[in-house]
Design an enzyme around this catalytic site. Structure first.
Site, PDB file in Angstrom:
ATOM      1  CD  GLU A 161       0.913   0.330   2.946  1.00  0.00           C
ATOM      2  OE1 GLU A 161       0.909   1.583   2.894  1.00  0.00           O
ATOM      3  OE2 GLU A 161       1.898  -0.334   3.321  1.00  0.00           O
ATOM      4  CD  GLU A 303       7.446   1.683  -1.411  1.00  0.00           C
ATOM      5  OE1 GLU A 303       8.139   0.885  -2.076  1.00  0.00           O
ATOM      6  OE2 GLU A 303       7.752   2.882  -1.266  1.00  0.00           O
TER       7      GLU A 303
END
Lengths: 337, 337
Positions: A161, A303
């Site tokens: 994310e 991420e």
């Protein structure tokens, strides 16, 4: 139940027939069992993995809960699309496909053919004052996440994310789902100092007092969710329902996994917790889920970087089942004969 | 000194210029610094790694210190050569070359074109009664290990071993090198029960009383070493001297690293401790070396399996330096502007 027990026994027998002392591959043996059970076979395959990075902005960021300005969400989406972020580098390094989803980044829509556009708005509302999203937006986020997951290939899905402010959202959502104290779930995110951390906590305490108590999953995600987090939960649920392995990254992904589990506890057997983040709330949430992550590298980037680094371990565990010789095949004494 | 400081500063600046919060990649950042310093560049390369498995037998095995018969050393060498062991599977999975060395396996020499033959005997003498090897054998083991290491390609070397009884040898050697109590260094190896573990400890206490006290490295390796362990120490030293990264596996490889460090402390900057083994003495020895291993997967197989699983982390750390975009390149706000 008989069949399941038999399969589990056969998986254990297969692992113990391999040329190594029983149990000597530790967590990798438990992982191999999980993969084999998930695929209902003693000869699992784990050849391909896709990382999906969901990006969105957060109204709560306007309350000053992050060390970075909100514009960074959008800038990092562009960085993912041009291949320069840590997630890109790690994905190439370990051979994982990478997809980027705009789940609701602030500002005008990003025009890029490499981007999956599933925008639910230009960021959530500030949940200090109002629900982060409507029940309709939350339901659509789950559905969109599921559709994105189903469109990918591979035996495994990894999740990452990007969203400035999303450790604040994840802390609030996890608090509302589990009742764990905010004090233990709130951390420094991308790098708050002590004073800013104290402000973040008091802001979240006020926000969480708006709708008191533990909330059902549907209510919690609409009141305190993030577009990327809810969409990720929908994708995790769809991946698990399809019998795919779900690699959970750090604190925010674990908050999404908590939501997916609250919506459907049957998701659990598909989840592999990739790493223990240095973000304060992650260990607390992992303990609540009785999850033992594979890696502990003091990382806190998000991420999907932690999930990516766990992928080679998942592949090795799976291949242990199918490629290692047995004691009989290799003519090795097993010590008990 | 000035130059070194400047290089270190440039490495740190390079890492901090990358699009991520400072420090957010945790141990991978420390690993990237280590790699860059070792290669004296801010743009390191870490593309190829060779695993060398040294195999040998141990006279102490005749005293009943292992759960497996001595014949297993030879059987496992054949298993490595036919590609069926865990080390083979993991090496293929993470893209590492694998070589197998007969450093002194019991019985007749193994005839196989894939095997590197550097036999120092048909196993060591039983160090309960006599020195494990002569000073000449020990010196030759170091030289042979160095020659084997120099003949390999790649920026990194990983080390594994096979030898029934070699956790006993590693415990005795580590005890003689460091003075750490045998009680803390002796463990269950491939799977001893409580009674057998107690026997192993008392056997090693008697053996270590034969030549009392802490010993200099040269004496310790001849009195209490193993052919594969001493040869590995020589290979580690040669790898480090050539500026290559040295991936240390579990307890036995760490005992070999302790020997290499006792012979030449300048080896230290090249060493990466890959994992924390479940073998009891490993954590103790790692603590003594102030080493923080990358992985902790409760593995205790040896063969270099832990080192292999750390290789993708090493590659990812190196590529972070060279492939990630900087804040300036990607147009990302760094939060301090």
């Amino acid at each position: 139940m008989d069949t399941a027990t038999t399969l589990h026994d056969r998986i254990r027998q297969t692992i113990n027939s391999r040329t190594k002392p029983p149990g000597s591959l530790g967590l990798l043996e438990a992982l191999a069992v999980q993969i084999a059970v998930l695929q209902s076979t003693i000869a699992p395959r784990m050849e391909r993995c896709t990382l999906i990075i969901f990006a969105a902005d957060h109204g709560i960021a306007r309350a000053g809960v992050s060390a970075f300005p909100q514009a960074v969400t959008r800038q990092m989406v562009l960085n993912f699309l041009s291949g320069g972020a840590a997630a890109n580098v790690f994905a190439r390094s370990v051979g994982v496909d990478l997809q980027v989803v705009d789940a609701g980044v602030a500002g005008a829509p990003i025009e890029n053919p490499g981007l999956i556009r599933r925008r639910l708005g230009a960021g959530t509302a500030n949940f200090l004052d109002a629900p982060a999203m409507s029940p309709e937006q939350a339901a659509r986020a789950l559905d969109d996440g599921a559709a994105i997951a189903r469109a990918t290939a591979g035996e495994a899905l990894a999740f990452g994310e990007m969203g400035i402010g999303n450790t604040a959202t994840a802390a609030a959502l996890a608090h509302k789902l589990t009742g764990l104290p905010l004090e233990r779930l709130v951390g420094r995110g991308a790098g708050l100092d002590d004073a800013a951390l104290a402000r973040k906590l008091s802001t979240l305490q006020r926000a969480c007092a708006r709708v008191p108590g533990i909330l059902p999953a549907e209510r919690a995600m609409a009141e305190y969710g993030g577009f990327e987090i809810v969409m990720m939960a929908g994708a995790m649920r769809a991946g698990a329902q399809a019998g795919r392995l779900v690699l959970v990254d750090g604190f925010i992904a674990t908050a999404a996994a908590s939501l997916a589990l609250a919506l459907d506890p049957a998701v659990r057997p598909a989840l592999v917790f990739a790493h223990r983040s240095a973000e304060a709330g992650h260990g607390v949430l992992l303990d609540r889920l009785r999850a033992r992550p594979l890696l502990d590298l003091e990382m806190r980037l998000g991420e999907g970087t932690g999930a990516l680094l766990a992928w080679p371990l998942v592949q090795a565990a799976s291949r242990m089942m199918t490629e290692m010789a047995s004691f009989a095949e290799a003519g090795v004494s097993n010590g008990t004969a």
